[in-house]
Design a protein around this motif. Structure first.
Motif, PDB file in Angstrom:
ATOM      1  N   ASN A 134     -21.765  27.916 -14.625  1.00  0.00           N
ATOM      2  CA  ASN A 134     -20.979  28.164 -13.421  1.00  0.00           C
ATOM      3  C   ASN A 134     -21.849  28.059 -12.186  1.00  0.00           C
ATOM      4  OD1 ASN A 134     -18.220  28.574 -13.533  1.00  0.00           O
ATOM      5  ND2 ASN A 134     -18.492  30.505 -14.640  1.00  0.00           N
ATOM      6  N   GLY A 135     -21.341  27.398 -11.166  1.00  0.00           N
ATOM      7  CA  GLY A 135     -22.102  27.294  -9.922  1.00  0.00           C
ATOM      8  C   GLY A 135     -23.107  26.160  -9.935  1.00  0.00           C
ATOM      9  N   ALA A 136     -23.098  25.335 -10.981  1.00  0.00           N
ATOM     10  CA  ALA A 136     -24.066  24.243 -11.064  1.00  0.00           C
ATOM     11  C   ALA A 136     -23.775  23.145 -10.045  1.00  0.00           C
ATOM     12  CB  ALA A 136     -24.069  23.660 -12.477  1.00  0.00           C
ATOM     13  N   GLY A 137     -22.547  23.118  -9.515  1.00  0.00           N
ATOM     14  CA  GLY A 137     -22.207  22.114  -8.517  1.00  0.00           C
ATOM     15  C   GLY A 137     -21.264  21.039  -9.037  1.00  0.00           C
ATOM     16  N   LYS A 138     -20.664  21.270 -10.187  1.00  0.00           N
ATOM     17  CA  LYS A 138     -19.809  20.247 -10.802  1.00  0.00           C
ATOM     18  C   LYS A 138     -18.575  19.963  -9.943  1.00  0.00           C
ATOM     19  CE  LYS A 138     -19.330  22.780 -14.562  1.00  0.00           C
ATOM     20  NZ  LYS A 138     -20.057  24.012 -14.223  1.00  0.00           N
ATOM     21  N   THR A 139     -17.914  21.043  -9.519  1.00  0.00           N
ATOM     22  CA  THR A 139     -16.718  20.852  -8.691  1.00  0.00           C
ATOM     23  C   THR A 139     -17.099  20.265  -7.330  1.00  0.00           C
ATOM     24  OG1 THR A 139     -15.594  22.662  -9.818  1.00  0.00           O
ATOM     25  CG2 THR A 139     -14.726  22.021  -7.663  1.00  0.00           C
ATOM     26  N   THR A 140     -18.222  20.703  -6.803  1.00  0.00           N
ATOM     27  CA  THR A 140     -18.676  20.159  -5.520  1.00  0.00           C
ATOM     28  C   THR A 140     -18.926  18.653  -5.627  1.00  0.00           C
ATOM     29  OG1 THR A 140     -19.714  22.290  -5.072  1.00  0.00           O
ATOM     30  CG2 THR A 140     -20.361  20.454  -3.669  1.00  0.00           C
ATOM     31  N   MET A 141     -19.465  18.233  -6.774  1.00  0.00           N
ATOM     32  CA  MET A 141     -19.678  16.794  -6.978  1.00  0.00           C
ATOM     33  C   MET A 141     -18.347  16.038  -6.876  1.00  0.00           C
ATOM     34  SD  MET A 141     -21.028  14.831 -10.386  1.00  0.00           S
ATOM     35  CE  MET A 141     -19.528  15.162 -11.301  1.00  0.00           C
TER      36      MET A 141
HETATM   37  N1  LIG Z   1     -16.767  25.660   0.341  1.00  0.00           N
HETATM   38  C1  LIG Z   1     -17.850  26.332  -0.089  1.00  0.00           C
HETATM   39  N2  LIG Z   1     -18.503  27.184   0.735  1.00  0.00           N
HETATM   40  C2  LIG Z   1     -19.590  27.860   0.323  1.00  0.00           C
HETATM   41  N3  LIG Z   1     -20.122  27.763  -0.901  1.00  0.00           N
HETATM   42  C3  LIG Z   1     -19.509  26.942  -1.789  1.00  0.00           C
HETATM   43  C4  LIG Z   1     -18.347  26.190  -1.430  1.00  0.00           C
HETATM   44  N4  LIG Z   1     -17.957  25.463  -2.507  1.00  0.00           N
HETATM   45  C5  LIG Z   1     -18.836  25.742  -3.483  1.00  0.00           C
HETATM   46  N5  LIG Z   1     -19.774  26.631  -3.062  1.00  0.00           N
HETATM   47  C6  LIG Z   1     -20.908  27.146  -3.837  1.00  0.00           C
HETATM   48  O1  LIG Z   1     -21.563  26.035  -4.388  1.00  0.00           O
HETATM   49  C7  LIG Z   1     -21.988  26.313  -5.702  1.00  0.00           C
HETATM   50  C8  LIG Z   1     -21.457  25.255  -6.633  1.00  0.00           C
HETATM   51  O2  LIG Z   1     -20.084  25.491  -6.837  1.00  0.00           O
HETATM   52  P1  LIG Z   1     -19.173  24.581  -7.767  1.00  0.00           P
HETATM   53  O3  LIG Z   1     -19.398  23.169  -7.409  1.00  0.00           O
HETATM   54  O4  LIG Z   1     -17.792  25.103  -7.656  1.00  0.00           O
HETATM   55  O5  LIG Z   1     -19.782  24.903  -9.201  1.00  0.00           O
HETATM   56  P2  LIG Z   1     -19.186  24.588 -10.643  1.00  0.00           P
HETATM   57  O6  LIG Z   1     -17.930  23.806 -10.475  1.00  0.00           O
HETATM   58  O7  LIG Z   1     -20.262  23.829 -11.322  1.00  0.00           O
HETATM   59  O8  LIG Z   1     -18.958  25.914 -11.292  1.00  0.00           O
HETATM   60  C9  LIG Z   1     -21.501  27.709  -6.043  1.00  0.00           C
HETATM   61  O9  LIG Z   1     -22.583  28.605  -5.867  1.00  0.00           O
HETATM   62  C10 LIG Z   1     -20.440  27.969  -5.014  1.00  0.00           C
HETATM   63  O10 LIG Z   1     -20.390  29.339  -4.692  1.00  0.00           O
END
Ligand SMILES: Nc1ncnc2c1ncn2[C@@H]1O[C@H](COP(=O)(O)OP(=O)(O)O)[C@@H](O)[C@H]1O
Ligand SMILES: [Mg+2]
Lengths: 248, 367
Positions: free
Chosen positions: A42-49
């Protein structure tokens, strides 16, 4: 280093939120027709990617190239969607007040402009396409139901169906089996393999059994970068991966 | 929003207006069933409010745009027709000036301001009734939706919009009659406004315009466009990832709604005989939202019902217990919000299929 058969190429993508680096010089190459599983804590950045690829988040630096030479970082969400990149959200997101049929109809590739939809009548061809997708996602009996009344698993499939209806070249699927029963998980793996026969797919998933069932190349992400890449057996044997997963 | 509800509403509006007009015109004043002209104009006023309500419901109920400034479009439509009516007065004004309205003579103006030109022509004025609210909505909506302003921020800037117009129209040097606005109208299209038959005709016209507005709105919300719009309302980001541009959908419906509100405002001014800056007051826009909430948001027909019922109540209260009206309105809004989230129409709709399915959970936005 980009081959002709490269569909998606991320090069040194960095995204920070208030100084925190959600993606840290992430690089990734996806071949045309490939299915790739992306795992990571969790929090690895997968969704952000996925946010970066689909135009929801603009990277601070780095390149995202789709197809021959399209720079995705310059485009917004609708433009990227129209290029042929479809996305399934982590939390199932369907149009709840609409029927299953209408959800698919709205997702069908076609003219998106108000001046078209205002006068649009469902064509026979559109009907056939929706029908075919209903069969693929196994929701044919539920066509007339309100999408909001579907079970969690059915909503996930409907959303995958909506992706198919878009006829994308690339599908990004975020945690499709979270909250699914074992039977549903198995059917989902089968569905994704079926989809992969004609399209490229990136699946983010936590469920190791599911990733194993997919049997594809795996990318392990950690702290916004790639930690390890290869077959599932290869990455599970990688000591850095073991440490990240056990160290949690 | 079902077909039967729409049909019933159309029949009631058109039939009711026709009945009132006939009972006013055909019966002698002392007949027991005679409807006084005052009532006819009151009914016409309610229907023009209903047009505003349907316009509000179109953006709020189906696009999730809670406009707290829609009365501005209503008032602009009213001012556009008011300018025409002023120019129709001609030499019959207090100062007998053929060109300048009384208030301009009073201010010692020698020339008609450029933006008053053309308003002596009915066709031009009618075009302006549509164009002015529509253009304002286009510019405002383009700026707001393109920068993805939504939710409470959007509501606040719509409120600021109408407040700014309120202040502007209060100023004498704006050339719209300042505080007093435009009034003392004599005739429309050459027909004297004070005649009973004119009043009856205006009521009938209001009913017809409301009916047309309802039919257009219903077409829009049941079309594929409308389905996209509802999708935008509930899960805007999802529609973007499907390749839709929510801002284009919102802009279209916002402009359409503003034009509809403007037509309502024009009919309102024709029947109440005055337009002044108080029509821009933020409270008016909020009241329009309450009508929709009372009738049932997202139903169109409920907007008509709410506008008529609440205004009947307002007429009664301001006659009998004027100091209590605002409290009554506030209480009504709170009660409806707490007890009848789907408004009066929701009450009627819920009863037949109460037990089995249970209400579905509200969808959450994707972000
Ligand atoms: N809009 C945002 N504002 C601030 N922090 C964010 C935002 N989106 C994601 N994060 C942070 O970026 C990190 C990666 O999140 P995310 O990509 O959702 O991880 P995953 O999908 O791998 O669990 C997390 O620590 C999350 O809290
Ligand atoms: Mg995630």
């Amino acid at each position: 280093m980009i081959h002709n058969d490269t569909l998606l190429y991320l090069d040194g993508v960095t995204v920070s939120f208030d100084g925190f680096r959600a993606l840290n010089a992430l690089s990734l190459v996806l071949e045309r027709g490939e299915m790739r599983a992306v795992i990571g804590p969790n929090g690895a950045g997968k969704t952000t990617m996925m946010d970066v690829i689909t135009g929801k988040t603009r990277p601070d630096s780095g390149k995202v190239v789709f197809g021959e030479a399209t720079d995705l970082t310059r485009l917004d969400e609708p433009a990227i969607a129209s290029l042929g990149i479809g996305r399934k959200f982590q939390k199932p997101t369907v149009f709840e007040p609409h029927t299953v049929w209408d959800n698919l109809l709205l997702a069908l590739a076609g003219d998106r402009r108000p001046r078209f939809t205002l006068w649009a009548r469902q064509s026979a061809e559109e009907g056939e396409r929706v029908e075919a997708i209903l069969q693929t996602i196994r929701l044919a009996e539920h066509r007339g139901r309100r999408a909001g009344d579907l079970s969690h698993g059915q909503k996930q499939w409907l959303e995958i169906g909506m992706l198919l209806a878009q006829e994308p070249q690339l599908l990004l699927v975020d945690e499709p089996v979270a909250g699914m029963t074992d039977a549903e998980t198995e059917q989902t793996a089968e569905l994704l393999r079926e989809i992969n026969r004609t399209r490229s797919v990136v699946v983010v998933e936590h469920d190791m059994a599911f990733v194993r069932a997919l049997g594809v190349k795996v990318t392990v992400m950690h702290e916004g970068a790639v930690l390890s890449e290869g077959s599932i057996d290869h990455v599970s044997a990688d000591p850095r991966v073991v440490e990240v997963y056990l160290g949690r | 929003m079902s077909r039967t509800a729409t049909t019933t509403c159309l029949v009631l509006v058109l039939g009711g207006a026709a009945l009132l007009a006939v009972l006013n015109l055909a019966l002698p004043a002392d007949a027991p069933l005679h409807v006084p002209t005052y009532t006819v104009s009151l009914a016409g006023k309610y229907l023009s409010y209903a047009m505003l309500a349907v316009a509000v419901d179109l953006v709020w109920g189906f696009a999730g745009i809670l406009s707290l400034g829609h009365a501005a479009f209503f008032a602009l439509g009213g001012y556009a027709i008011g300018m025409y009516l002023m120019r129709q007065i001609g030499t019959r004004g207090v100062y007998g000036n053929a060109i300048l309205p009384d208030f301009m003579v009073f201010l010692n103006w020698k020339q008609l301001p450029w933006y008053w030109h053309g308003f002596d022509n009915a066709f031009f004025a009618i075009v302006m009734v549509l164009l002015v609210p529509g253009l304002l909505a286009l510019v405002f909506g383009w700026l707001a939706f393109r920068s993805r302003v939504s939710g409470v921020y959007l509501s606040i800037i719509t409120q600021a919009l109408t407040y700014a117009l309120l202040l502007a129209f209060f100023r004498n040097d704006m050339g719209f009659g300042g505080n007093n606005g435009l009034t003392d109208f004599k005739d429309v299209f050459g027909i004297p406004l004070h005649l009973d038959a004119t009043r009856d005709g205006l009521l009938a016209a209001s009913a017809v315009f409301l009916a047309v507005e309802l039919l257009i709105a219903r077409y829009v919300v049941t079309s594929r466009f409308g389905k996209v719009l509802i999708a935008v309302r509930d899960t805007e980001s999802r529609t973007r990832f499907l390749g839709y541009r929510p801002e284009a959908y919102k802009l279209f419906v916002f402009v359409l709604s503003a034009v509809m509100a403007g037509v309502g405002g024009a009919l309102y001014v024709l029947q109440v005989g005055i337009i002044n800056p108080s029509e821009f007051s933020p409270a008016n826009s909020i009241e329009a939202v309450i009508w929709v909430a009372v009738g049932g948001r997202g139903t169109l027909v409920g907007a008509v019902l709410g506008a008529v019922l609440v205004n009947l109540g307002k007429t009664y209260f301001t006659g009998a217990l004027p100091e209590l009206w605002l409290f009554a309105l506030g209480a009504l809004f709170i009660l409806v919000t707490l007890l009848l989230p789907d408004g009066l129409l929701g009450l009627a709709r819920r009863r037949p299929r109460a037990a089995p399915a249970g209400p579905a959970p509200e969808p959450e936005p994707a972000e």
